[in-house]
Scaffold this motif. Structure first.
Motif, PDB file in Angstrom:
ATOM      1  N   ARG A 113      39.844 -17.061   6.409  1.00 59.91           N
ATOM      2  CA  ARG A 113      39.589 -16.366   7.408  1.00 59.91           C
ATOM      3  C   ARG A 113      39.998 -14.723   7.308  1.00 59.91           C
ATOM      4  O   ARG A 113      39.594 -14.132   8.236  1.00 59.91           O
ATOM      5  CB  ARG A 113      40.571 -16.836   8.563  1.00 59.91           C
ATOM      6  CG  ARG A 113      40.070 -18.243   8.883  1.00 59.91           C
ATOM      7  CD  ARG A 113      41.073 -18.847  10.233  1.00 59.91           C
ATOM      8  NE  ARG A 113      42.196 -19.420   9.641  1.00 59.91           N
ATOM      9  CZ  ARG A 113      43.294 -18.823   9.933  1.00 59.91           C
ATOM     10  NH1 ARG A 113      43.684 -17.669  10.437  1.00 59.91           N
ATOM     11  NH2 ARG A 113      44.450 -19.346   9.617  1.00 59.91           N
ATOM     12  N   LYS A 114      40.213 -14.300   6.117  1.00 52.92           N
ATOM     13  CA  LYS A 114      40.587 -12.894   5.850  1.00 52.92           C
ATOM     14  C   LYS A 114      41.680 -12.368   6.980  1.00 52.92           C
ATOM     15  O   LYS A 114      41.457 -11.234   7.547  1.00 52.92           O
ATOM     16  CB  LYS A 114      39.317 -11.827   5.831  1.00 52.92           C
ATOM     17  CG  LYS A 114      38.075 -12.622   5.254  1.00 52.92           C
ATOM     18  CD  LYS A 114      38.049 -11.755   3.746  1.00 52.92           C
ATOM     19  CE  LYS A 114      37.232 -12.618   2.727  1.00 52.92           C
ATOM     20  NZ  LYS A 114      35.770 -12.174   2.707  1.00 52.92           N
ATOM     21  N   ASP A 115      42.739 -13.169   7.201  1.00 49.98           N
ATOM     22  CA  ASP A 115      43.608 -13.018   8.345  1.00 49.98           C
ATOM     23  C   ASP A 115      44.820 -12.201   7.462  1.00 49.98           C
ATOM     24  O   ASP A 115      45.738 -12.995   7.252  1.00 49.98           O
ATOM     25  CB  ASP A 115      43.838 -14.384   8.688  1.00 49.98           C
ATOM     26  CG  ASP A 115      44.707 -14.149   9.977  1.00 49.98           C
ATOM     27  OD1 ASP A 115      45.404 -13.054  10.274  1.00 49.98           O
ATOM     28  OD2 ASP A 115      44.878 -15.307  10.903  1.00 49.98           O
ATOM     29  N   LEU A 116      44.869 -11.012   7.461  1.00 49.27           N
ATOM     30  CA  LEU A 116      45.972 -10.190   6.950  1.00 49.27           C
ATOM     31  C   LEU A 116      47.345 -10.444   7.668  1.00 49.27           C
ATOM     32  O   LEU A 116      48.331 -10.421   7.062  1.00 49.27           O
ATOM     33  CB  LEU A 116      45.750  -8.771   6.960  1.00 49.27           C
ATOM     34  CG  LEU A 116      46.563  -7.912   6.008  1.00 49.27           C
ATOM     35  CD1 LEU A 116      46.833  -8.455   4.644  1.00 49.27           C
ATOM     36  CD2 LEU A 116      46.161  -6.486   5.917  1.00 49.27           C
ATOM     37  N   VAL A 117      46.871 -10.428   8.912  1.00 51.75           N
ATOM     38  CA  VAL A 117      48.293 -10.590   9.844  1.00 51.75           C
ATOM     39  C   VAL A 117      48.948 -12.289   9.416  1.00 51.75           C
ATOM     40  O   VAL A 117      50.394 -12.119   9.211  1.00 51.75           O
ATOM     41  CB  VAL A 117      47.709 -10.767  11.541  1.00 51.75           C
ATOM     42  CG1 VAL A 117      49.196 -11.150  12.196  1.00 51.75           C
ATOM     43  CG2 VAL A 117      47.253  -9.789  11.833  1.00 51.75           C
ATOM     44  N   GLU A 118      48.352 -12.940   9.342  1.00 45.92           N
ATOM     45  CA  GLU A 118      48.749 -14.415   8.832  1.00 45.92           C
ATOM     46  C   GLU A 118      49.367 -14.326   7.390  1.00 45.92           C
ATOM     47  O   GLU A 118      50.546 -14.786   7.292  1.00 45.92           O
ATOM     48  CB  GLU A 118      47.604 -15.419   9.090  1.00 45.92           C
ATOM     49  CG  GLU A 118      48.136 -16.876   8.500  1.00 45.92           C
ATOM     50  CD  GLU A 118      49.125 -17.570   9.919  1.00 45.92           C
ATOM     51  OE1 GLU A 118      48.742 -16.920  10.831  1.00 45.92           O
ATOM     52  OE2 GLU A 118      49.738 -18.015   9.442  1.00 45.92           O
ATOM     53  N   ILE A 119      48.887 -13.671   6.566  1.00 52.08           N
ATOM     54  CA  ILE A 119      49.544 -13.229   5.216  1.00 52.08           C
ATOM     55  C   ILE A 119      50.659 -12.641   5.512  1.00 52.08           C
ATOM     56  O   ILE A 119      51.689 -12.942   4.702  1.00 52.08           O
ATOM     57  CB  ILE A 119      48.033 -12.596   4.225  1.00 52.08           C
ATOM     58  CG1 ILE A 119      47.305 -13.504   4.114  1.00 52.08           C
ATOM     59  CG2 ILE A 119      49.028 -12.416   2.913  1.00 52.08           C
ATOM     60  CD1 ILE A 119      45.870 -12.579   3.529  1.00 52.08           C
ATOM     61  N   ARG A 120      50.843 -11.724   6.084  1.00 57.39           N
ATOM     62  CA  ARG A 120      51.920 -10.813   6.118  1.00 57.39           C
ATOM     63  C   ARG A 120      53.164 -11.881   6.813  1.00 57.39           C
ATOM     64  O   ARG A 120      54.457 -11.411   6.570  1.00 57.39           O
ATOM     65  CB  ARG A 120      51.743  -9.605   7.240  1.00 57.39           C
ATOM     66  CG  ARG A 120      51.171  -8.443   6.490  1.00 57.39           C
ATOM     67  CD  ARG A 120      51.160  -7.404   7.283  1.00 57.39           C
ATOM     68  NE  ARG A 120      50.544  -6.271   6.383  1.00 57.39           N
ATOM     69  CZ  ARG A 120      49.724  -5.286   6.798  1.00 57.39           C
ATOM     70  NH1 ARG A 120      49.416  -5.097   7.963  1.00 57.39           N
ATOM     71  NH2 ARG A 120      49.501  -4.073   6.010  1.00 57.39           N
ATOM     72  N   LYS A 121      52.801 -12.490   7.804  1.00 56.60           N
ATOM     73  CA  LYS A 121      53.803 -13.403   8.529  1.00 56.60           C
ATOM     74  C   LYS A 121      54.602 -14.319   7.124  1.00 56.60           C
ATOM     75  O   LYS A 121      55.770 -14.544   7.337  1.00 56.60           O
ATOM     76  CB  LYS A 121      52.989 -14.321   9.469  1.00 56.60           C
ATOM     77  CG  LYS A 121      53.203 -13.985  10.757  1.00 56.60           C
ATOM     78  CD  LYS A 121      52.784 -15.203  11.676  1.00 56.60           C
ATOM     79  CE  LYS A 121      52.324 -14.412  13.005  1.00 56.60           C
ATOM     80  NZ  LYS A 121      51.170 -15.415  13.544  1.00 56.60           N
ATOM     81  N   PHE A 122      53.698 -14.945   6.364  1.00 52.10           N
ATOM     82  CA  PHE A 122      54.286 -15.618   5.351  1.00 52.10           C
ATOM     83  C   PHE A 122      55.214 -14.913   4.537  1.00 52.10           C
ATOM     84  O   PHE A 122      56.588 -15.365   4.322  1.00 52.10           O
ATOM     85  CB  PHE A 122      53.023 -15.945   4.357  1.00 52.10           C
ATOM     86  CG  PHE A 122      53.700 -16.601   3.100  1.00 52.10           C
ATOM     87  CD1 PHE A 122      53.886 -18.141   2.921  1.00 52.10           C
ATOM     88  CD2 PHE A 122      53.657 -15.671   2.042  1.00 52.10           C
ATOM     89  CE1 PHE A 122      54.389 -18.489   1.768  1.00 52.10           C
ATOM     90  CE2 PHE A 122      54.449 -16.015   0.832  1.00 52.10           C
ATOM     91  CZ  PHE A 122      54.662 -17.592   0.498  1.00 52.10           C
ATOM     92  N   TYR A 123      55.017 -13.612   4.370  1.00 51.39           N
ATOM     93  CA  TYR A 123      56.076 -12.895   3.499  1.00 51.39           C
ATOM     94  C   TYR A 123      57.398 -12.623   4.399  1.00 51.39           C
ATOM     95  O   TYR A 123      58.332 -12.302   3.584  1.00 51.39           O
ATOM     96  CB  TYR A 123      55.268 -11.629   2.837  1.00 51.39           C
ATOM     97  CG  TYR A 123      54.361 -11.825   1.677  1.00 51.39           C
ATOM     98  CD1 TYR A 123      54.966 -11.792   0.428  1.00 51.39           C
ATOM     99  CD2 TYR A 123      53.049 -11.952   1.760  1.00 51.39           C
ATOM    100  CE1 TYR A 123      54.398 -12.212  -0.646  1.00 51.39           C
ATOM    101  CE2 TYR A 123      52.525 -11.964   0.668  1.00 51.39           C
ATOM    102  CZ  TYR A 123      52.771 -12.257  -0.580  1.00 51.39           C
ATOM    103  OH  TYR A 123      52.215 -12.423  -1.675  1.00 51.39           O
TER     104      TYR A 123
END
Ligand code: RAT
Ligand code: ZN
Length: 460
Positions: A113-123
């Motif tokens: 989904r190219k979802d950078l917000v979601e990726i940042r949440k993981f970190y």
């Protein structure tokens, strides 16, 4: 002996390579106990200098390097993400690498989904416990330990070693980086010596190195050689024409070390004076080699890089590939047979010569596919060529990671290439009628992924 049908062979090789416990013999990783110098997470991944360089192929005219670098790291990461992952396909090795990391961390859906917000949440989850993340990455990447690049000329880094060394995870080992000594960079050396109360003499420089060896306890000393790096028969240095150097070198050796003893020369009144460091000083043979001999330390060389090709890009502007004079390595290995050398070359054009030299010198170990040859097509060709000429007596890869998470992709991609090479090479060998068991394969994979290094170092 397992059957040699191609699919069976592939499964067999895949499983051994996937399970290999890697020794990563050159990285720029620093432990989480090094605070801000420990890089991890999506913003660091996206601002890796390979990606910054790639971004500038796409950047609008208004986004000059100066404009980009003024922005926060987070903002820079967003710009790179948009340009290289959203607006274009992540097809290059460096962009594909980020995708592999995300997959391996279970973020495949966010990537889709190219979802950078979601990726940042993981970190975010790991913000408070970097040690847990660190351990998870090493375990997931199948890396037993990684060798750092520790620079005693870098004040930021030095504060983590002195006055008291911070204890750090056993996943890391040290390598002491000494580029100024090979580049004839007397300014940096003099500054370090005077700031720390050492004399600006060859003996002062040796003592400075010895003290750092005692602090960092490195596996080896290391440097990347400057473009002009030449070694005459008697003198070592950068930026000097070899013919001149042989003359100057002969003179320097006779006066500075040969005739008047180590690190000293004779004053006007006949008294013995310590040798002051100047641009004619032979820092490699008079300082580095001497300390390596004393301490039993090898020297790892990275050969063929030109720094600051496009200085506006900072570290992303380093590294045009220079076809290097392999004669330097031959001379070093021949002149200092009691010192062990490790070497890797940046230019594809140097790889064949490098292998031949390695086959001539037992004090030389070839390692990895560095930077611009760390791409699957080249790793495959270089590794095949190496196996054909050296058997398994080399280290097939090092990661050069700067960001911890990169261990996940660099090693996944390199393992994939190693499988391809081994399937071919094992097949050819088995076709000769040779008996080859799983145990043999395990031993060979181990050699290529760190075992040959440990044997060379005398660590086993
Ligand atoms: O590959 C890299 O990351 C380069 O920037 C260099 O640091 C190189 O690996 C080196 O160690 O000089
Ligand atoms: Zn490096």
């Amino acid at each position: 002996t397992p059957s040699t049908s191609s699919s069976e062979m592939l499964g067999w090789v895949k499983s051994e390579v996937a399970n290999a416990d890697i020794i990563d013999l050159h990285t720029h990783l620093l432990p989480s106990t090094h605070g801000m110098l420990h890089l991890r997470g999506i913003d660091e991944l996206l601002t890796y200098h390979y990606l910054i360089a790639e971004y500038f192929l796409t950047a609008p005219v208004a986004v000059t390097p100066e404009v980009l670098y003024k922005k926060t790291k987070q903002k820079q990461a967003e710009i790179v993400w948009q340009a290289l992952f959203v607006d274009r396909s992540p097809m290059s090795e460096a962009t594909r690498g980020v995708c592999t990391v995300l997959q391996r961390l279970g973020l495949g859906e966010a990537l889709r989904r190219k979802d950078l917000v979601e990726i940042r949440k993981f970190y975010q989850k790991y913000r408070a416990n970097p040690e847990i993340f660190e351990e998870m990455i090493f375990a997931e990447a199948g890396v037993r330990y990684a060798i750092m690049t520790n620079i005693p000329f870098d004040s930021n880094e030095v504060s983590h070693w002195r006055p008291k060394t911070k204890p750090y995870s056993g996943r890391y080992r040290s390598a002491l980086r000494v580029d100024p000594l090979l580049a004839g960079d007397t300014k940096t050396l003099e500054k370090a010596l005077s700031l720390n109360g050492y004399k600006n003499t060859l003996e002062g420089a040796k003592q400075y190195l010895r003290d750092w060896v005692d602090t960092m306890k490195p596996e080896y000393m290391m440097a990347s050689t400057p473009k002009e790096f030449r070694i005459g028969d008697g003198k070592v240095g950068g930026g000097v024409n070899e013919d001149d150097m042989n003359v100057v070198g002969g003179f320097a050796e006779a006066t500075k070390s040969g005739a008047f003893g180590e690190g000293c020369c004779e004053g006007d009144g006949g008294e013995v004076l310590p040798t002051i460091i100047d641009e004619d000083s032979d820092l490699l043979s008079e300082v580095l080699i001497k300390v390596c001999e004393e301490k039993g330390l090898p020297i790892a060389l990275k050969i063929g890089c030109v720094r600051g090709v496009n200085p506006r890009l900072k570290s992303a502007g380093d590294g045009v590939v220079a076809f290097a004079d392999t004669e330097c390595l031959t001379r070093l290995c021949a002149r200092f047979p009691n010192v062990k050398f490790l070497a890797t070359f940046l230019s594809l054009n140097n790889q064949h010569e490098a292998i031949v030299i390695t086959s001539k010198f037992p004090n030389l170990h070839l390692y990895g596919c560095w930077w611009f040859v760390n791409n699957p097509s080249m790793i495959k060709d270089i590794t095949t060529m190496r196996v054909e000429m050296l058997g398994c007596n080399f280290t097939f890869q090092h990661s050069d990671c700067r960001v911890l998470d990169q261990l996940l992709y660099k090693w996944a991609h390199s393992r994939g290439v190693l499988c391809k090479v081994l399937v071919e090479e094992v097949k050819k060998m088995v076709e000769t009628g040779c008996r080859y068991t799983v145990r043999d394969l395990r031993r060979d994979v181990k050699m290529l992924t760190g075992g040959a290094y440990e044997e060379f170092m005398g660590n086993v």
